[in-house]
Design an enzyme around this catalytic site. Structure first.
Site, PDB file in Angstrom:
ATOM      1  N   GLY A   1       0.769  -1.247   0.000  1.00  0.00           N
ATOM      2  CA  GLY A   1       0.000   0.000   0.000  1.00  0.00           C
ATOM      3  C   GLY A   1       0.799   1.295   0.000  1.00  0.00           C
TER       4      GLY A   1
ATOM      5  N   TYR B   1      -9.360   2.593  15.894  1.00  0.00           N
ATOM      6  CA  TYR B   1      -8.446   3.197  14.917  1.00  0.00           C
ATOM      7  C   TYR B   1      -8.325   4.702  15.204  1.00  0.00           C
ATOM      8  CZ  TYR B   1      -6.589   4.211  10.200  1.00  0.00           C
ATOM      9  OH  TYR B   1      -5.824   4.622   9.127  1.00  0.00           O
TER      10      TYR B   1
END
Ligand SMILES: NC(=O)c1ccc[n+]([C@@H]2O[C@H](COP(=O)([O-])OP(=O)(O)OC[C@H]3O[C@@H](n4cnc5c(N)ncnc54)[C@H](OP(=O)(O)O)[C@@H]3O)[C@@H](O)[C@H]2O)c1
Length: 326
Positions: free
Chosen positions: A37, A187
């Site tokens: 990524g 998160y």
């Protein structure tokens, strides 16, 4: 029509990307999580610009493949360091190896990150997203800090996220033992903690020649979240990935922060890709920031780890990093 401030991030995401043609020939750039990524794209961009790359990756086989790809792309030097950032001793070993091997560090990109849909504790007993996204990057940065101060001008880039806007940070429940775990908030908590420590560190680094900024790398199609259950993996693969952008934009944006001459003194800021942006109010609360700084020092065993590294002469005794820590 101009969007209200709290929704400005939507407009910022559509702004043209700022880029730079400045090169980084021979500059030592340490990047975590370069096997996939955002980190992979950034490593490629850094290699094309002649940087000497130090890739810190948990999976050495994947890292070897990336190294070979980078070698085919450019003649940049690439070194590998193996570390699982859910384990704070591994973070220390990685820092120690880098300090042994590299007399200078010009750029540090803390990119390795995870999104968990369920609460999982690490071997050290921390909630995984908090450990990998915040505690590990906090510890790693602090252990490399003296070398970066000695290598100025140098830059630290924290790969953060618009996900900090989900909130979730509770100082009395960092491991989510008292509440039901929610992935987006877990998160959000980790990215909020990281942002709060960016303001703290930027202030302590003022005048040293080391800058630190936090960057949201765009909403891009990567492997993030693919460690979760089959349902989430299906959602990510067949639905989410189609509305996300190509991660090469993240590589270009992060390269801009590593190299752009116009950012040489910019520090203590948050950017949505390359546009400076105001974070959510909870991520600007300096009182919480000071507490999370102290708590993070405690949880990572920072002072003890610094002492050990001083004894090995990896960090100079009475070093500036330690002064910064106290
Ligand atoms: N994708 C987005 O839209 C987006 C948006 C905002 C912020 N971000 C941030 O961008 C950063 C990179 O994420 P990504 O989207 O590129 O995800 P990704 O494709 O899953 O890449 C994550 C990288 O981090 C590494 N990593 C994960 N856990 C690790 C651990 N315990 N120890 C060491 N390395 C570990 C992974 O290694 P393996 O290859 O071994 O798995 C991989 O190299 C993260 O900080 C994320 O929060 C991403």
């Amino acid at each position: 029509m101009k969007l209200p401030e709290e929704l400005q991030f939507i407009e910022n995401a559509r702004m043209p990307l700022k880029t730079t043609t400045a090169r980084l020939d021979g500059q030592v750039c340490v990047i975590t999580g370069a096997t996939s990524g955002v980190g992979y794209q950034t490593a490629k961009r850094l290699a094309q610009a002649g940087a000497h790359l130090v890739l810190v990756c948990r999976n050495i086989e994947k890292a070897q493949v990336v190294k070979a790809e980078l070698a085919a792309l450019s003649n940049a030097e690439v070194d590998l360091v193996q570390a699982d950032f859910s384990n704070l001793d591994d973070v220390q070993s990685a820092a120690s190896q880098i300090l042994h091997q590299f007399p200078v560090i010009h750029v540090l990109i803390n990119n390795a990150g995870v999104h968990m849909t369920t609460r999982k504790l690490t071997a050290d007993g921390f909630e995984t997203a908090f450990a990998v996204n915040h505690l590990a990057s906090f510890l790693f940065t602090r252990l490399l800090l003296d070398r970066m101060i000695a290598s100025t001008p140098s830059r630290i880039i924290q790969v953060n996220s618009e996900g900090h806007r989900f909130g979730g940070l509770k100082l009395d429940d960092l491991d989510w033992g008292k509440r039901r775990y929610r992935g987006l908030q877990g998160y959000g908590a980790s990215k909020t903690a990281q942002l709060l420590t960016v303001w703290e560190l930027a202030e302590r680094l003022a005048g040293t020649g080391v800058t630190i900024n936090a960057v949201h790398p765009g909403e891009v199609a990567t492997n993030i979240g693919m460690n979760n259950g089959l349902l989430y993996q299906w959602y990510q693969k067949y639905l989410l990935s189609h509305i996300l952008k190509d991660p090469h934009i993240s590589g270009e944006a992060l390269y801009y922060f590593a190299a752009a001459p116009e950012l040489s003194t910019t520090s203590g800021k948050f950017f949505n890709l390359t546009i400076e942006e105001k974070p959510a109010p909870h991520a600007l609360d300096r009182a919480t920031g000071k507490r999370i700084w102290e708590i993070s020092e405690e949880l990572t065993g920072l002072h003890h780890k610094i002492k050990t590294m001083e004894n090995e002469s990896l960090i100079p005794a009475k070093n500036p990093g330690f002064t910064i820590a106290s």
